[in-house]
Design a protein around this motif. Structure first.
Motif, short mmCIF file in Angstrom:
data_model
loop_
_atom_site.label_atom_id
_atom_site.label_comp_id
_atom_site.label_asym_id
_atom_site.label_seq_id
_atom_site.Cartn_x
_atom_site.Cartn_y
_atom_site.Cartn_z
N LYS A 1 0.82 -1.19 0.00
CA LYS A 1 0.00 0.00 0.00
C LYS A 1 0.87 1.26 0.00
N VAL A 2 1.96 1.23 0.75
CA VAL A 2 2.86 2.39 0.79
C VAL A 2 3.40 2.70 -0.60
N ALA A 3 3.78 1.68 -1.33
CA ALA A 3 4.30 1.88 -2.69
C ALA A 3 3.24 2.50 -3.59
N GLN A 4 1.99 2.07 -3.44
CA GLN A 4 0.91 2.64 -4.24
C GLN A 4 0.71 4.11 -3.91
N ILE A 5 0.76 4.46 -2.64
CA ILE A 5 0.57 5.85 -2.24
C ILE A 5 1.72 6.71 -2.73
N ARG A 6 2.91 6.16 -2.75
CA ARG A 6 4.05 6.92 -3.31
C ARG A 6 3.81 7.26 -4.77
N ARG A 7 3.21 6.33 -5.52
CA ARG A 7 2.96 6.56 -6.95
C ARG A 7 1.80 7.55 -7.17
N ASP A 8 0.77 7.43 -6.34
CA ASP A 8 -0.40 8.29 -6.49
C ASP A 8 -1.03 8.45 -5.11
N ALA A 9 -0.89 9.62 -4.54
CA ALA A 9 -1.31 9.86 -3.16
C ALA A 9 -2.81 10.09 -3.00
N ARG A 10 -3.54 10.16 -4.12
CA ARG A 10 -4.99 10.34 -4.00
C ARG A 10 -5.62 9.06 -3.43
N CYS A 11 -6.53 9.23 -2.48
CA CYS A 11 -7.16 8.05 -1.90
C CYS A 11 -8.57 8.40 -1.43
N SER A 12 -9.35 7.37 -1.18
CA SER A 12 -10.68 7.51 -0.63
C SER A 12 -10.84 6.55 0.54
N LEU A 13 -11.53 7.02 1.55
CA LEU A 13 -11.80 6.23 2.74
C LEU A 13 -13.31 6.19 2.94
N GLN A 14 -13.84 5.01 3.21
CA GLN A 14 -15.28 4.87 3.40
C GLN A 14 -15.56 4.54 4.85
N PHE A 15 -16.56 5.21 5.42
CA PHE A 15 -16.96 4.99 6.79
C PHE A 15 -18.46 4.73 6.84
N GLN A 16 -18.86 3.85 7.76
CA GLN A 16 -20.27 3.55 7.93
C GLN A 16 -20.58 3.51 9.42
N SER A 17 -21.73 4.09 9.78
CA SER A 17 -22.20 4.04 11.16
C SER A 17 -23.63 3.54 11.12
N GLY A 18 -23.83 2.31 11.50
CA GLY A 18 -25.16 1.72 11.42
C GLY A 18 -25.58 1.53 9.98
N ASP A 19 -26.91 1.54 9.76
CA ASP A 19 -27.44 1.32 8.41
C ASP A 19 -27.80 2.61 7.68
N ASP A 20 -27.68 3.74 8.37
CA ASP A 20 -28.21 4.98 7.80
C ASP A 20 -27.22 6.10 7.65
N ASP A 21 -25.94 5.86 7.90
CA ASP A 21 -24.93 6.92 7.82
C ASP A 21 -23.69 6.39 7.12
N PHE A 22 -23.37 7.00 5.97
CA PHE A 22 -22.20 6.62 5.20
C PHE A 22 -21.45 7.88 4.79
N VAL A 23 -20.12 7.80 4.78
CA VAL A 23 -19.29 8.91 4.34
C VAL A 23 -18.20 8.35 3.44
N LEU A 24 -17.98 9.00 2.31
CA LEU A 24 -16.83 8.70 1.47
C LEU A 24 -15.95 9.94 1.50
N ALA A 25 -14.78 9.81 2.10
CA ALA A 25 -13.84 10.92 2.25
C ALA A 25 -12.71 10.72 1.26
N SER A 26 -12.43 11.73 0.45
CA SER A 26 -11.36 11.65 -0.55
C SER A 26 -10.36 12.77 -0.33
N GLY A 27 -9.10 12.45 -0.55
CA GLY A 27 -8.07 13.45 -0.38
C GLY A 27 -6.70 12.95 -0.74
N ILE A 28 -5.69 13.58 -0.19
CA ILE A 28 -4.30 13.27 -0.48
C ILE A 28 -3.66 12.65 0.75
N ALA A 29 -3.05 11.48 0.56
CA ALA A 29 -2.43 10.75 1.65
C ALA A 29 -0.95 11.09 1.77
#
Length: 102
Positions: A1-29
């Protein structure tokens, strides 16, 4: 994963809280790989996942500067739930602006 981030630092993280709350956070790692950073941030609770000295040698910290948030929150985002999201973009400094609702 570190090698991938070195090549392209853009990433997305997905979070879920229960069945009714989702967040997709995108940015630079940014991966902190030096021992000084690792030691300064280490918590004993991490020992469960990195139990030996050898395991810890390969541990890394990743910080992500979030630039975009896509939200699916029941009662907040448009209905029908799950099909449309609300999007926020980081503005100047640490302010956030709603940029679209699908």
């Amino acid at each position: 994963k570190v090698a991938q981030i070195r090549r392209d630092a853009r990433c997305s993280l997905q979070f879920q809280s229960g069945d009714d709350d989702f967040v997709l956070a995108s940015g630079i790692a940014n991966v902190a790989e030096d021992n000084a950073t690792l030691l300064s941030r280490w918590r004993t609770t991490y020992d469960l996942y990195f139990p030996t000295e050898l395991d810890r040698k390969f541990a890394r910290y990743m910080e992500v500067r979030i630039e975009t948030l896509r939200l699916w929150i029941r009662g907040v985002t448009p209905e029908p739930f799950g099909l449309r999201s609300s999007e926020l973009q980081r503005g100047d400094g640490d302010s956030w602006e709603v940029t679209n609702t699908d």
